[in-house]
Design a protein around this motif. Structure first.
Motif, PDB file in Angstrom:
ATOM      1  N   PHE A   5       0.474  -8.865 -46.369  1.00 23.94           N
ATOM      2  CA  PHE A   5       0.871  -8.240 -47.633  1.00 23.94           C
ATOM      3  C   PHE A   5      -0.144  -8.594 -48.728  1.00 23.94           C
ATOM      4  O   PHE A   5       0.200  -9.218 -49.736  1.00 23.94           O
ATOM      5  N   PRO A   6      -1.404  -8.217 -48.563  1.00 26.88           N
ATOM      6  CA  PRO A   6      -2.461  -8.666 -49.477  1.00 26.88           C
ATOM      7  C   PRO A   6      -2.332  -8.162 -50.913  1.00 26.88           C
ATOM      8  O   PRO A   6      -2.811  -8.822 -51.832  1.00 26.88           O
ATOM      9  N   ALA A   7      -1.681  -7.064 -51.124  1.00 29.38           N
ATOM     10  CA  ALA A   7      -1.581  -6.504 -52.472  1.00 29.38           C
ATOM     11  C   ALA A   7      -0.467  -7.146 -53.296  1.00 29.38           C
ATOM     12  O   ALA A   7      -0.358  -6.892 -54.492  1.00 29.38           O
ATOM     13  N   LEU A   8       0.337  -7.977 -52.660  1.00 23.06           N
ATOM     14  CA  LEU A   8       1.482  -8.571 -53.346  1.00 23.06           C
ATOM     15  C   LEU A   8       1.184  -9.978 -53.839  1.00 23.06           C
ATOM     16  O   LEU A   8       0.340 -10.681 -53.286  1.00 23.06           O
ATOM     17  N   LYS A   9       1.903 -10.396 -54.851  1.00 27.16           N
ATOM     18  CA  LYS A   9       1.829 -11.767 -55.354  1.00 27.16           C
ATOM     19  C   LYS A   9       2.564 -12.669 -54.369  1.00 27.16           C
ATOM     20  O   LYS A   9       3.393 -12.193 -53.579  1.00 27.16           O
ATOM     21  N   PRO A  10       2.298 -13.987 -54.390  1.00 29.38           N
ATOM     22  CA  PRO A  10       2.916 -14.896 -53.414  1.00 29.38           C
ATOM     23  C   PRO A  10       4.440 -14.794 -53.306  1.00 29.38           C
ATOM     24  O   PRO A  10       4.992 -14.787 -52.211  1.00 29.38           O
ATOM     25  N   LYS A  11       5.145 -14.705 -54.440  1.00 30.68           N
ATOM     26  CA  LYS A  11       6.607 -14.581 -54.382  1.00 30.68           C
ATOM     27  C   LYS A  11       7.006 -13.279 -53.689  1.00 30.68           C
ATOM     28  O   LYS A  11       7.918 -13.254 -52.867  1.00 30.68           O
ATOM     29  N   GLN A  12       6.296 -12.207 -54.013  1.00 33.42           N
ATOM     30  CA  GLN A  12       6.587 -10.915 -53.402  1.00 33.42           C
ATOM     31  C   GLN A  12       6.247 -10.942 -51.908  1.00 33.42           C
ATOM     32  O   GLN A  12       6.931 -10.311 -51.106  1.00 33.42           O
ATOM     33  N   GLN A  13       5.204 -11.671 -51.532  1.00 33.57           N
ATOM     34  CA  GLN A  13       4.837 -11.817 -50.123  1.00 33.57           C
ATOM     35  C   GLN A  13       5.956 -12.514 -49.361  1.00 33.57           C
ATOM     36  O   GLN A  13       6.327 -12.092 -48.263  1.00 33.57           O
ATOM     37  N   ARG A  55      10.513 -20.402 -32.875  1.00 35.18           N
ATOM     38  CA  ARG A  55      10.552 -21.775 -33.391  1.00 35.18           C
ATOM     39  C   ARG A  55      11.856 -22.069 -34.126  1.00 35.18           C
ATOM     40  O   ARG A  55      12.344 -23.184 -34.121  1.00 35.18           O
ATOM     41  N   VAL A  56      12.389 -21.054 -34.794  1.00 34.79           N
ATOM     42  CA  VAL A  56      13.635 -21.166 -35.553  1.00 34.79           C
ATOM     43  C   VAL A  56      14.493 -20.001 -35.102  1.00 34.79           C
ATOM     44  O   VAL A  56      14.053 -18.864 -35.158  1.00 34.79           O
ATOM     45  N   ASP A  57      15.702 -20.247 -34.678  1.00 38.85           N
ATOM     46  CA  ASP A  57      16.505 -19.189 -34.058  1.00 38.85           C
ATOM     47  C   ASP A  57      17.254 -18.293 -35.043  1.00 38.85           C
ATOM     48  O   ASP A  57      18.253 -17.683 -34.697  1.00 38.85           O
ATOM     49  N   HIS A  58      16.746 -18.194 -36.260  1.00 43.22           N
ATOM     50  CA  HIS A  58      17.362 -17.307 -37.246  1.00 43.22           C
ATOM     51  C   HIS A  58      16.320 -16.906 -38.284  1.00 43.22           C
ATOM     52  O   HIS A  58      15.309 -17.577 -38.452  1.00 43.22           O
ATOM     53  N   ALA A  59      16.567 -15.811 -38.964  1.00 42.51           N
ATOM     54  CA  ALA A  59      15.652 -15.367 -40.018  1.00 42.51           C
ATOM     55  C   ALA A  59      15.652 -16.392 -41.144  1.00 42.51           C
ATOM     56  O   ALA A  59      16.678 -16.957 -41.492  1.00 42.51           O
ATOM     57  N   VAL A  60      14.494 -16.628 -41.692  1.00 43.04           N
ATOM     58  CA  VAL A  60      14.318 -17.602 -42.761  1.00 43.04           C
ATOM     59  C   VAL A  60      14.349 -16.860 -44.096  1.00 43.04           C
ATOM     60  O   VAL A  60      13.774 -15.783 -44.221  1.00 43.04           O
ATOM     61  N   SER A  61      15.001 -17.454 -45.069  1.00 40.76           N
ATOM     62  CA  SER A  61      15.106 -16.804 -46.380  1.00 40.76           C
ATOM     63  C   SER A  61      13.766 -16.823 -47.117  1.00 40.76           C
ATOM     64  O   SER A  61      12.894 -17.653 -46.843  1.00 40.76           O
ATOM     65  N   ALA A  62      13.629 -15.936 -48.075  1.00 41.56           N
ATOM     66  CA  ALA A  62      12.415 -15.880 -48.891  1.00 41.56           C
ATOM     67  C   ALA A  62      12.221 -17.194 -49.637  1.00 41.56           C
ATOM     68  O   ALA A  62      11.100 -17.685 -49.754  1.00 41.56           O
ATOM     69  N   GLU A  63      13.300 -17.777 -50.120  1.00 37.54           N
ATOM     70  CA  GLU A  63      13.208 -19.055 -50.829  1.00 37.54           C
ATOM     71  C   GLU A  63      12.654 -20.143 -49.916  1.00 37.54           C
ATOM     72  O   GLU A  63      11.780 -20.913 -50.303  1.00 37.54           O
ATOM     73  N   ARG A  64      13.131 -20.196 -48.692  1.00 37.78           N
ATOM     74  CA  ARG A  64      12.642 -21.196 -47.725  1.00 37.78           C
ATOM     75  C   ARG A  64      11.176 -20.948 -47.391  1.00 37.78           C
ATOM     76  O   ARG A  64      10.390 -21.885 -47.274  1.00 37.78           O
ATOM     77  N   ILE A  65      10.795 -19.702 -47.250  1.00 39.97           N
ATOM     78  CA  ILE A  65       9.402 -19.357 -46.970  1.00 39.97           C
ATOM     79  C   ILE A  65       8.511 -19.841 -48.113  1.00 39.97           C
ATOM     80  O   ILE A  65       7.460 -20.441 -47.885  1.00 39.97           O
ATOM     81  N   ARG A  66       8.932 -19.616 -49.344  1.00 43.36           N
ATOM     82  CA  ARG A  66       8.168 -20.078 -50.503  1.00 43.36           C
ATOM     83  C   ARG A  66       8.024 -21.598 -50.491  1.00 43.36           C
ATOM     84  O   ARG A  66       6.954 -22.131 -50.758  1.00 43.36           O
TER      85      ARG A  66
END
Length: 72
Positions: A5-13, A55-66
């Motif tokens: 997602f190169p066109a997006l800012k880190p939070k948006q990524q 590695r993780v058996d569930h989708a990770v939230s955007a907050e956790r990714i950040r």
């Protein structure tokens, strides 16, 4: 994430990755999780999503990714 997602800012990524991860988990992951090897080409977004869910058996939230990205 900048690769996918190169066109997006880190939070948006992080938000975009979390959305993609949730969609993948709800669809193709149901079949792909049985694979011993990744069924996608290296560098593909789905390959990254497959790797995350092996590695993780569930989708990770955007907050956790950040938070993960901040610690790197």
């Amino acid at each position: 994430m900048a690769k996918f997602f190169p066109a997006l800012k880190p939070k948006q990524q992080a938000d975009a990755l979390a959305i993609a991860l949730g969609r993948y988990e709800a669809s193709a992951w149901r079949f792909d999780q049985r694979m011993e090897k990744c069924p996608y080409k290296v560098g593909d977004l789905n390959a990254a999503l497959w790797l995350i869910l092996t590695r993780v058996d569930h989708a990770v939230s955007a907050e956790r990714i950040r938070k993960i990205l901040v610690t790197r």
